[in-house]
Design an enzyme around this catalytic site. Structure first.
Site, PDB file in Angstrom:
ATOM      1  N   LYS A  52       0.842  -1.200   0.000  1.00 28.99           N
ATOM      2  CA  LYS A  52       0.000   0.000   0.000  1.00 28.99           C
ATOM      3  C   LYS A  52       0.881   1.255   0.000  1.00 28.99           C
ATOM      4  O   LYS A  52       0.601   2.222  -0.702  1.00 28.99           O
ATOM      5  CB  LYS A  52      -0.942  -0.024   1.218  1.00 28.99           C
ATOM      6  CG  LYS A  52      -2.041  -1.082   1.078  1.00 28.99           C
ATOM      7  CD  LYS A  52      -2.811  -1.345   2.370  1.00 28.99           C
ATOM      8  CE  LYS A  52      -3.821  -2.477   2.164  1.00 28.99           C
ATOM      9  NZ  LYS A  52      -4.566  -2.847   3.384  1.00 28.99           N
ATOM     10  N   GLN A  96      -4.802  -1.588   9.621  1.00 31.24           N
ATOM     11  CA  GLN A  96      -4.648  -2.925   9.028  1.00 31.24           C
ATOM     12  C   GLN A  96      -5.203  -3.971   9.999  1.00 31.24           C
ATOM     13  O   GLN A  96      -4.833  -4.014  11.166  1.00 31.24           O
ATOM     14  CB  GLN A  96      -3.164  -3.188   8.710  1.00 31.24           C
ATOM     15  CG  GLN A  96      -2.899  -4.472   7.957  1.00 31.24           C
ATOM     16  CD  GLN A  96      -3.521  -4.489   6.546  1.00 31.24           C
ATOM     17  OE1 GLN A  96      -3.622  -3.463   5.887  1.00 31.24           O
ATOM     18  NE2 GLN A  96      -3.944  -5.654   6.096  1.00 31.24           N
ATOM     19  N   ASP A 119     -11.190   2.817   4.101  1.00 29.84           N
ATOM     20  CA  ASP A 119     -11.465   1.377   4.043  1.00 29.84           C
ATOM     21  C   ASP A 119     -12.974   1.098   4.020  1.00 29.84           C
ATOM     22  O   ASP A 119     -13.397  -0.029   3.767  1.00 29.84           O
ATOM     23  CB  ASP A 119     -10.875   0.694   5.293  1.00 29.84           C
ATOM     24  CG  ASP A 119      -9.715  -0.228   4.954  1.00 29.84           C
ATOM     25  OD1 ASP A 119      -9.659  -0.721   3.813  1.00 29.84           O
ATOM     26  OD2 ASP A 119      -8.878  -0.460   5.846  1.00 29.84           O
TER      27      ASP A 119
HETATM   28  N1  GUN Z   1      -7.040  -7.060   6.285  1.00 26.41           N
HETATM   29  C1  GUN Z   1      -7.397  -7.846   5.244  1.00 26.41           C
HETATM   30  N2  GUN Z   1      -7.972  -7.086   4.267  1.00 26.41           N
HETATM   31  C2  GUN Z   1      -7.958  -5.821   4.694  1.00 26.41           C
HETATM   32  C3  GUN Z   1      -8.411  -4.594   4.126  1.00 26.41           C
HETATM   33  O1  GUN Z   1      -8.949  -4.513   3.005  1.00 26.41           O
HETATM   34  N3  GUN Z   1      -8.224  -3.497   4.883  1.00 26.41           N
HETATM   35  C4  GUN Z   1      -7.657  -3.554   6.108  1.00 26.41           C
HETATM   36  N4  GUN Z   1      -7.535  -2.428   6.790  1.00 26.41           N
HETATM   37  N5  GUN Z   1      -7.238  -4.658   6.673  1.00 26.41           N
HETATM   38  C5  GUN Z   1      -7.387  -5.792   5.959  1.00 26.41           C
END
Ligand code: GUN
Length: 287
Positions: A52, A96, A119
């Protein structure tokens, strides 16, 4: 059979975002900013966060990662989120997941300013999605819809079976499909006789992390397959939830995994962050 190439589409989207970011910087001096909260040493989470951050660099965003120890307290993370909510250089906040057991994840997600919730996990944005109003939509299902659009695949009236009912993937995927006027069934870990449902599907969206869950006897001819699963085999190879070689022979369209939905998730995070930055720039202009 045609591949739904997420790698190719994500590159195209990144180029558009790079251009728009340049324009935003020129017009108001605003640089889109993303703050990522990463807790502990889980290698998969660290790898995702690394990807990211690199994507932010490629398109010209500012990004900062708050790297915290596994035993961090709830209060300490809350303080960081409160600071990020107030920081004008930050347009998007991403925590995350998953978080360690001592942390109340729901409370943290509810603390993020919904206008910085790139998100789409805050109940405000979940409610906006379910009621088909504009807001932030979780990146993975949003990326799937973009991929379908790129290949002119219309879900309207189609029997869509979603396998997986998580807040991150399955439920928002089902809402987006319903908003696009598909007929939607949600299957999950407790569904009896999964095959009975998938055999009836025009399109299958599967994301549960079970290798070879979807086999050719479970799908009808010309099905559209979207594989959202990610697992690692004993040999260390990344694979999805679909027995790719055999199922692809019966499909009209299928995503590879990796190289299908994964790159689209990151592209949508960039897209959501740019959307937040544009809204903030607009607000600054008005003040
Ligand atoms: N953990 C697994 N997929 C995601 C996601 O799309 N966003 C976040 N923040 N954590 C995750």
């Amino acid at each position: 059979m045609q591949l739904l190439d997420g790698r190719k589409l994500s590159k195209k989207i990144e180029l558009q975002i790079t251009e728009e970011t340049k324009k935003l910087k020129e017009s108001c001096g605003c640089t889109p900013g993303l703050a990522v909260v990463l807790v502990g040493q889980d290698p998969a989470s660290a790898a995702y966060v690394g990807m990211k951050k690199k994507a932010c660099d490629r398109v010209g965003f500012y990004s900062i990662t708050h790297d915290m120890p596994q035993d961090i307290s709830q209060e300490a993370i809350e303080q960081i989120i409160i600071r990020m909510n107030e920081d004008p250089s930050i347009d998007g906040i991403l925590i995350q997941l998953p978080l360690p057991a001592q942390i109340d994840t729901t409370k943290l997600l509810e603390l993020v300013d919904p206008k910085k919730d790139v998100d789409g996990f805050h109940p405000f944005n979940v409610g906006r999605l379910v009621t088909n109003l504009d807001g932030f939509v979780p990146c993975t299902p949003l990326g799937v819809m973009e991929l379908l659009k790129e290949y002119d695949i219309d879900v309207k009236g189609k029997n869509c079976v979603v396998v997986g009912a998580s807040n991150i993937v399955g439920k928002p995927m089902a809402s987006l499909l319903l908003n696009a006027e598909a007929t939607v069934e949600i299957c999950h870990i407790h569904t009896d006789d999964l095959k009975r449902h998938t055999l009836n599907a025009d399109m299958i969206f599967v994301g549960v992390g079970v290798i070879n869950l979807i086999t050719p006897d479970m799908v009808k001819d010309d099905v559209v397959i979207v594989d959202i699963g990610v697992s690692r085999t004993k040999e260390g190879k990344l694979v999805g939830d679909v027995e790719f070689e055999a199922v692809s022979k019966k499909s009209s369209y299928i995503t590879p995994s990796p190289g299908g939905v994964g790159p689209m998730t990151i592209a949508m995070l960039l897209s959501n962050t740019l959307k937040a930055a544009k809204a903030n720039a607009q607000k600054k202009k008005q003040n």
